[in-house]
Design a protein around this motif. Structure first.
Motif, PDB file in Angstrom:
ATOM      1  N   UNK A   1      13.301 -17.650  12.864  1.00 15.63           N
ATOM      2  CA  UNK A   1      14.125 -17.304  14.023  1.00 15.63           C
ATOM      3  C   UNK A   1      14.728 -15.897  13.920  1.00 15.63           C
ATOM      4  N   UNK A   2      14.658 -15.289  12.749  1.00 15.60           N
ATOM      5  CA  UNK A   2      15.246 -13.958  12.536  1.00 15.60           C
ATOM      6  C   UNK A   2      14.230 -12.825  12.713  1.00 15.60           C
ATOM      7  N   UNK A   3      12.963 -13.145  12.914  1.00 20.05           N
ATOM      8  CA  UNK A   3      11.917 -12.120  12.992  1.00 20.05           C
ATOM      9  C   UNK A   3      12.216 -11.097  14.085  1.00 20.05           C
ATOM     10  N   UNK A   4      12.579 -11.576  15.279  1.00 19.98           N
ATOM     11  CA  UNK A   4      12.847 -10.658  16.390  1.00 19.98           C
ATOM     12  C   UNK A   4      14.053  -9.764  16.100  1.00 19.98           C
ATOM     13  N   UNK A   5      15.095 -10.316  15.475  1.00 13.61           N
ATOM     14  CA  UNK A   5      16.290  -9.530  15.160  1.00 13.61           C
ATOM     15  C   UNK A   5      15.963  -8.429  14.143  1.00 13.61           C
ATOM     16  N   UNK A   6      15.152  -8.763  13.149  1.00 17.61           N
ATOM     17  CA  UNK A   6      14.753  -7.771  12.139  1.00 17.61           C
ATOM     18  C   UNK A   6      13.892  -6.691  12.785  1.00 17.61           C
ATOM     19  N   UNK A   7      12.940  -7.103  13.620  1.00 16.33           N
ATOM     20  CA  UNK A   7      12.074  -6.162  14.334  1.00 16.33           C
ATOM     21  C   UNK A   7      12.916  -5.199  15.175  1.00 16.33           C
ATOM     22  N   UNK A   8      13.871  -5.753  15.915  1.00 14.06           N
ATOM     23  CA  UNK A   8      14.737  -4.941  16.781  1.00 14.06           C
ATOM     24  C   UNK A   8      15.562  -3.944  15.948  1.00 14.06           C
ATOM     25  N   UNK A   9      16.121  -4.411  14.834  1.00 17.25           N
ATOM     26  CA  UNK A   9      16.948  -3.542  13.986  1.00 17.25           C
ATOM     27  C   UNK A   9      16.126  -2.382  13.425  1.00 17.25           C
ATOM     28  N   UNK A  10      14.890  -2.658  13.018  1.00 18.60           N
ATOM     29  CA  UNK A  10      14.032  -1.607  12.457  1.00 18.60           C
ATOM     30  C   UNK A  10      13.641  -0.605  13.533  1.00 18.60           C
ATOM     31  N   UNK A  11      13.309  -1.099  14.717  1.00 15.88           N
ATOM     32  CA  UNK A  11      12.933  -0.203  15.823  1.00 15.88           C
ATOM     33  C   UNK A  11      14.100   0.673  16.266  1.00 15.88           C
TER      34      UNK A  11
ATOM     35  N   UNK B   1       3.336 -13.060  12.564  1.00 14.66           N
ATOM     36  CA  UNK B   1       3.969 -14.316  12.160  1.00 14.66           C
ATOM     37  C   UNK B   1       5.393 -14.040  11.721  1.00 14.66           C
ATOM     38  N   UNK B   2       5.720 -14.392  10.485  1.00 17.26           N
ATOM     39  CA  UNK B   2       7.069 -14.129   9.974  1.00 17.26           C
ATOM     40  C   UNK B   2       7.085 -12.863   9.111  1.00 17.26           C
ATOM     41  N   UNK B   3       6.012 -12.089   9.165  1.00 17.15           N
ATOM     42  CA  UNK B   3       5.916 -10.852   8.386  1.00 17.15           C
ATOM     43  C   UNK B   3       5.854  -9.658   9.327  1.00 17.15           C
ATOM     44  N   UNK B   4       6.559  -8.621   8.969  1.00 17.56           N
ATOM     45  CA  UNK B   4       6.496  -7.357   9.709  1.00 17.56           C
ATOM     46  C   UNK B   4       5.776  -6.351   8.825  1.00 17.56           C
ATOM     47  N   UNK B   5       4.774  -5.712   9.369  1.00 16.88           N
ATOM     48  CA  UNK B   5       4.089  -4.646   8.641  1.00 16.88           C
ATOM     49  C   UNK B   5       4.516  -3.324   9.276  1.00 16.88           C
TER      50      UNK B   5
ATOM     51  N   UNK C   1       0.857  -1.192   0.000  1.00 17.33           N
ATOM     52  CA  UNK C   1       0.000   0.000   0.000  1.00 17.33           C
ATOM     53  C   UNK C   1       0.889   1.237   0.000  1.00 17.33           C
ATOM     54  N   UNK C   2       0.356   2.390  -0.373  1.00 20.01           N
ATOM     55  CA  UNK C   2       1.179   3.609  -0.420  1.00 20.01           C
ATOM     56  C   UNK C   2       1.784   4.011   0.923  1.00 20.01           C
ATOM     57  N   UNK C   3       1.157   3.619   2.037  1.00 21.25           N
ATOM     58  CA  UNK C   3       1.663   4.019   3.339  1.00 21.25           C
ATOM     59  C   UNK C   3       2.029   2.820   4.219  1.00 21.25           C
ATOM     60  N   UNK C   4       2.433   1.723   3.577  1.00 19.75           N
ATOM     61  CA  UNK C   4       2.748   0.505   4.323  1.00 19.75           C
ATOM     62  C   UNK C   4       3.921  -0.217   3.659  1.00 19.75           C
ATOM     63  N   UNK C   5       4.856  -0.680   4.479  1.00 19.03           N
ATOM     64  CA  UNK C   5       5.959  -1.511   4.003  1.00 19.03           C
ATOM     65  C   UNK C   5       5.784  -2.879   4.638  1.00 19.03           C
ATOM     66  N   UNK C   6       5.940  -3.911   3.844  1.00 20.88           N
ATOM     67  CA  UNK C   6       5.827  -5.280   4.339  1.00 20.88           C
ATOM     68  C   UNK C   6       7.196  -5.947   4.237  1.00 20.88           C
ATOM     69  N   UNK C   7       7.619  -6.581   5.344  1.00 16.15           N
ATOM     70  CA  UNK C   7       8.906  -7.279   5.375  1.00 16.15           C
ATOM     71  C   UNK C   7       8.635  -8.740   5.704  1.00 16.15           C
ATOM     72  N   UNK C   8       8.780  -9.619   4.710  1.00 16.84           N
ATOM     73  CA  UNK C   8       8.560 -11.057   4.901  1.00 16.84           C
ATOM     74  C   UNK C   8       9.909 -11.706   5.207  1.00 16.84           C
ATOM     75  N   UNK C   9      10.139 -12.031   6.477  1.00 21.64           N
ATOM     76  CA  UNK C   9      11.404 -12.617   6.916  1.00 21.64           C
ATOM     77  C   UNK C   9      11.441 -14.081   6.503  1.00 21.64           C
TER      78      UNK C   9
END
Length: 186
Positions: A74-84, A96-100, A62-70
């Motif tokens: 096991x890497x979901x938390x690391x990706x979430x932490x890095x983005x935050x 799940x394994x997707x970050x919106x 969507x124009x105002x949404x980025x989706x990150x499919x890990x």
């Protein structure tokens, strides 16, 4: 004309400075979602620091949404932490394994900060182009001193190097003006 400088190499290096600037600008947020916004973020994965794009698929549904499919659960938390922890002000929602990542509206203050950052990137690109010019001018002076080229050839080639530098800096300024207008557009 006798031995001079390699204008193709100078042009390639100046174009490199402009394209690096263009890449830097792509990572600046303008209110619209872009997969490039996550380019500067690195994740600690498998004992190394990797860009997000090497551990997940980044898309813009969507124009105002980025989706990150890990790829690796096991890497979901690391990706979430890095983005935050990045300085981009994103707040991912884990599904799940997707970050919106919803993109909030940019306020006036944040827009002005982004414009300042764009100006810093532009100045770095201008400095890089001037370094290329300096290298070319030093090469010409050395060639003239060594007797490889005449004084007239050295002058005409230095004028050509200066013209090339002016064109590159003008292109950088145009990119900056366009990006500034894009950022400030509400």
């Amino acid at each position: 004309m006798a031995e001079g400088i390699d204008f193709k190499d100078l042009k390639r290096r100046m174009d490199g400075a402009a394209s690096a600037f263009q890449h830097d600008l792509a990572s600046l947020r303008t209110g619209r979602a872009s997969a490039n916004l996550l380019d500067p973020i690195h994740v600690e994965a498998y004992g190394a620091s990797m860009p997000v794009s090497q551990v997940a698929t980044v898309s813009v549904p969507e124009p105002r949404m980025i989706s990150v499919a890990v790829w690796d659960q096991s890497m979901v938390q690391a990706v979430d932490k890095a983005i935050r922890e990045s300085n981009l002000g994103f707040n991912p929602i884990v599904d799940g394994s997707t970050l919106r990542i919803p993109l909030p509206e940019l306020n006036e203050e944040r827009r002005k900060e982004l414009v300042k950052i764009a100006h810093q990137y532009a100045e770095n690109a201008r400095v890089a182009a001037r370094h290329v010019r300096r290298d070319g001018m030093e090469h010409l002076k050395k060639a003239e001193k060594d007797g490889d080229i005449s004084q007239d050839d050295a002058r005409s080639q230095s004028d050509r190097v200066q013209k090339m530098t002016d064109e590159t800096i003008s292109a950088i300024d145009k990119l900056l003006t366009d990006k500034e207008a894009e950022i400030m557009q509400v």
